[in-house]
Scaffold this motif. Structure first.
Motif, PDB file in Angstrom:
ATOM      1  N   THR A   1      65.712  13.325  46.346  1.00  0.00           N
ATOM      2  CA  THR A   1      64.848  13.581  45.164  1.00  0.00           C
ATOM      3  C   THR A   1      65.504  13.182  43.774  1.00  0.00           C
ATOM      4  O   THR A   1      64.780  12.673  42.526  1.00  0.00           O
ATOM      5  CB  THR A   1      64.251  15.037  45.067  1.00  0.00           C
ATOM      6  OG1 THR A   1      63.608  15.490  46.182  1.00  0.00           O
ATOM      7  CG2 THR A   1      63.446  15.425  43.810  1.00  0.00           C
ATOM      8  N   GLY A   2      66.787  13.479  43.541  1.00  0.00           N
ATOM      9  CA  GLY A   2      67.372  13.243  42.372  1.00  0.00           C
ATOM     10  C   GLY A   2      67.854  11.758  42.426  1.00  0.00           C
ATOM     11  O   GLY A   2      67.293  11.207  41.133  1.00  0.00           O
ATOM     12  N   GLU A   3      67.946  10.895  43.238  1.00  0.00           N
ATOM     13  CA  GLU A   3      68.171   9.606  42.984  1.00  0.00           C
ATOM     14  C   GLU A   3      66.816   8.902  42.786  1.00  0.00           C
ATOM     15  O   GLU A   3      66.470   7.894  42.099  1.00  0.00           O
ATOM     16  CB  GLU A   3      68.630   8.980  44.432  1.00  0.00           C
ATOM     17  CG  GLU A   3      68.713   7.362  44.428  1.00  0.00           C
ATOM     18  CD  GLU A   3      69.909   7.124  43.438  1.00  0.00           C
ATOM     19  OE1 GLU A   3      69.929   5.905  43.046  1.00  0.00           O
ATOM     20  OE2 GLU A   3      70.802   7.786  43.156  1.00  0.00           O
ATOM     21  N   TYR A   4      65.499   9.499  43.471  1.00  0.00           N
ATOM     22  CA  TYR A   4      64.276   9.001  43.365  1.00  0.00           C
ATOM     23  C   TYR A   4      64.026   9.060  41.882  1.00  0.00           C
ATOM     24  O   TYR A   4      63.080   8.350  41.297  1.00  0.00           O
ATOM     25  CB  TYR A   4      63.344   9.741  44.077  1.00  0.00           C
ATOM     26  CG  TYR A   4      61.910   9.195  44.570  1.00  0.00           C
ATOM     27  CD1 TYR A   4      61.619   8.235  45.306  1.00  0.00           C
ATOM     28  CD2 TYR A   4      60.979   9.600  43.311  1.00  0.00           C
ATOM     29  CE1 TYR A   4      60.143   7.789  45.073  1.00  0.00           C
ATOM     30  CE2 TYR A   4      59.763   9.129  43.347  1.00  0.00           C
ATOM     31  CZ  TYR A   4      59.137   8.230  44.296  1.00  0.00           C
ATOM     32  OH  TYR A   4      57.936   7.850  44.486  1.00  0.00           O
ATOM     33  N   SER A   5      64.028  10.437  41.259  1.00  0.00           N
ATOM     34  CA  SER A   5      63.911  10.613  39.778  1.00  0.00           C
ATOM     35  C   SER A   5      64.548   9.537  38.969  1.00  0.00           C
ATOM     36  O   SER A   5      64.018   9.255  38.046  1.00  0.00           O
ATOM     37  CB  SER A   5      64.056  11.912  39.450  1.00  0.00           C
ATOM     38  OG  SER A   5      63.601  12.935  40.156  1.00  0.00           O
ATOM     39  N   LEU A   6      65.718   9.255  39.155  1.00  0.00           N
ATOM     40  CA  LEU A   6      66.628   8.395  38.241  1.00  0.00           C
ATOM     41  C   LEU A   6      65.872   7.066  38.388  1.00  0.00           C
ATOM     42  O   LEU A   6      65.663   6.297  37.439  1.00  0.00           O
ATOM     43  CB  LEU A   6      67.762   8.189  38.702  1.00  0.00           C
ATOM     44  CG  LEU A   6      68.823   9.338  38.527  1.00  0.00           C
ATOM     45  CD1 LEU A   6      70.467   9.105  39.190  1.00  0.00           C
ATOM     46  CD2 LEU A   6      69.113   9.525  36.997  1.00  0.00           C
TER      47      LEU A   6
END
Length: 392
Positions: free
Chosen positions: A61-66
Motif C-alpha cells: 500500500t505504501g509503495e502503491y501510494s508513492l
C-alpha cells in the motif's frame, strides 16, 4: 503426510499445474476439531495466513501510494498553464545543462589524480622555483658525473704509468746487480790470469772498470730519471684523489638535494614535474568551473524545488533528480508507462494478498459457525493474535 500438506492440499491431477501454486486451499476434512491441539493449530495457521497477507498489504500500500502520487504529480505538471510551464522548463533546462557539464567532467578519463592535485596545490606558490631547482640539480649532477668519469680515467692512466715505472726501476736494479756481479767475476778472472798464469792484465782491468763504470752510470741515470718521474706521478695521483674527493662530496650533496626535491614534489624528474604542473593548472581551472557549475546547479535545484512547491505537487523534491523528464515529453511518457505497469503489478499483488486474508477470515468464521462449542475459544485466539500482530 503432515498437517501443512493436509491444510493446503491440492487436487492430484493439478499437481504440476503452476497456476494452482498461487491458490491457497483449506481442507479440514482430516482435522479433528474436538482435539484441542489440532483445533488450535488449524486456527493458528489461518491466522498466520491473515497476518502475513496483512503485513504484505501494508508494504504494498505504501509503495502503491508513492506511485499514485508520482502519477498525480505528472498530471499536475502537464496541466500547468503555459507561462508557469515555460518558467518551470527554463529552470529545469539550466539545471540539466549544468548537470551534463558536471557529468562530463566526472567521466573524463584523463583526470588528474587527487593525490597529485592536492600535493601540487600545497606547493603551488613554490612549484615553479622547484622545477628550476630540480632542473639545475639534474644538469649539475650530469656535469659532476662527467667530471668524475674524466678524473677516474686520468687516475687510472697515472696508476698504469706508476706500475710501468716501478717495473722499469726493478729491472734497472736487477741490471745493476748483474753488472756488478759480472765485474766481480771479471776481476777474479783477471787476478787468476795475472797471478797464476803470470799474464799482463792491466788492459783487462782498465776495460773491466771502464765497462762497469759506463754501465752503472747509464743505469743510474735512467733509474734517477724514472724515480723522478715516479715521484711526479705519485704527486699527480694524490692530487687527483684529493680532487675526486671534493667532486664526490659535491656529487653526494647534489644527489641528496635532487632526491629530496623529487620526494617533496612526488616526481621522478624535472620534466615529469613540469608536465604535472601543466596538467595541474589545466585541472585547477576545470575544477573551478566544475565547482561553479555544482554551485549553480544547487541553486537551480532549490529554485526548481521552490517553484514546484507553489503548485499542487505532492513530492517536488522527486522531480529535482528527474528534471530531464520535464523537458522531454517522450521520457515523460515512458516514465508514466513504467509507473502504470508497476502500479498494475502492485495492484495484482494487493488483490492477491487481500484475497488470501479474506479467505482465511471466512475460513475461521465458518469453523466458528460449524463448531459453536469452540466459538468463544476461536474468538479469543483471533483477539490475541490481533493484539500480537499489532505489537509486531
Amino acid at each position: 503426510m503432515g498437517f501443512f500438506s493436509k491444510l493446503f492440499k491440492k487436487k492430484k491431477h493439478q499437481e504440476n499445474d503452476t497456476d494452482d501454486w498461487e491458490t491457497v486451499v483449506y481442507d479440514r476434512d482430516d482435522v479433528d476439531f474436538s482435539d484441542e491441539e489440532e483445533r488450535s493449530r488449524y486456527i493458528a495457521n489461518c491466522l498466520e495466513q491473515m497476518g502475513e497477507a496483512t503485513r504484505e498489504m501494508n508494504l504494498l500500500t505504501g509503495e502503491y501510494s508513492l506511485i499514485t502520487s508520482h502519477l498525480t504529480d505528472m498530471e499536475e505538471i502537464e496541466a500547468l498553464p503555459e507561462p508557469q510551464r515555460r518558467e518551470l522548463d527554463g529552470i529545469a533546462g539550466r539545471l540539466v545543462a549544468l548537470e551534463q557539464d558536471s557529468n562530463r567532467y566526472r567521466g573524463r578519463k584523463n583526470r588528474m589524480k587527487d593525490a597529485d592535485f592536492y600535493r601540487l596545490r600545497e606547493h603551488e606558490a613554490e612549484i615553479q622555483t622547484g622545477i628550476e631547482k630540480l632542473t639545475e640539480c639534474e644538469v649539475y649532477g650530469g656535469k659532476i658525473k662527467q667530471d668524475l668519469q674524466r678524473l677516474d680515467r686520468e687516475r687510472h692512466a697515472y696508476e698504469y704509468r706508476r706500475q710501468e715505472l716501478n717495473n722499469l726501476m726493478n729491472n734497472l736494479r736487477g741490471m745493476t746487480v748483474i753488472f756488478v756481479t759480472a765485474f766481480v767475476l771479471c776481476i777474479l778472472m783477471l787476478v787468476v790470469l795475472q797471478f797464476v798464469f803470470r799474464m799482463d792484465t792491466k788492459v783487462g782491468y782498465l776495460l773491466a772498470v771502464a765497462a762497469v763504470a759506463v754501465a752503472v752510470t747509464v743505469t743510474w741515470v735512467k733509474y734517477t730519471d724514472d724515480d723522478r718521474e715516479l715521484h711526479q706521478v705519485e704527486i699527480a695521483v694524490n692530487k687527483l684523489i684529493l680532487l675526486q674527493n671534493k667532486v664526490k662530496i659535491r656529487y653526494v650533496n647534489n644527489k641528496n638535494l635532487t632526491d629530496y626535491l623529487r620526494i617533496k614534489y612526488g616526481t621522478e624528474s624535472a620534466a615529469a614535474l613540469k608536465r604535472l604542473w601543466v596538467q595541474y593548472r589545466r585541472e585547477k581551472e576545470e575544477r573551478r568551473e566544475f565547482a561553479e557549475a555544482e554551485a549553480k546547479a544547487e541553486y537551480y535545484r532549490r529554485q526548481l524545488l521552490t517553484k514546484m512547491s507553489h503548485y499542487r505537487i505532492a513530492a517536488p523534491e522527486r522531480w529535482v533528480s528527474q528534471a530531464a523528464a520535464l523537458l522531454d515529453k517522450r521520457e515523460m511518457v515512458e516514465m508514466r508507462h513504467e509507473l502504470i505497469l508497476r502500479r498494475q503489478a502492485l495492484r495484482k499483488q494487493m488483490d492477491y494478498n487481500n484475497g488470501v486474508a479474506e479467505t482465511a477470515r471466512r475460513e475461521i468464521m465458518d469453523v466458528a459457525e460449524k463448531y459453536p462449542a469452540y466459538a468463544s475459544e476461536i474468538k479469543a485466539m483471533v483477539a490475541q493474535y490481533g493484539a500480537e500482530d499489532s505489537a509486531y
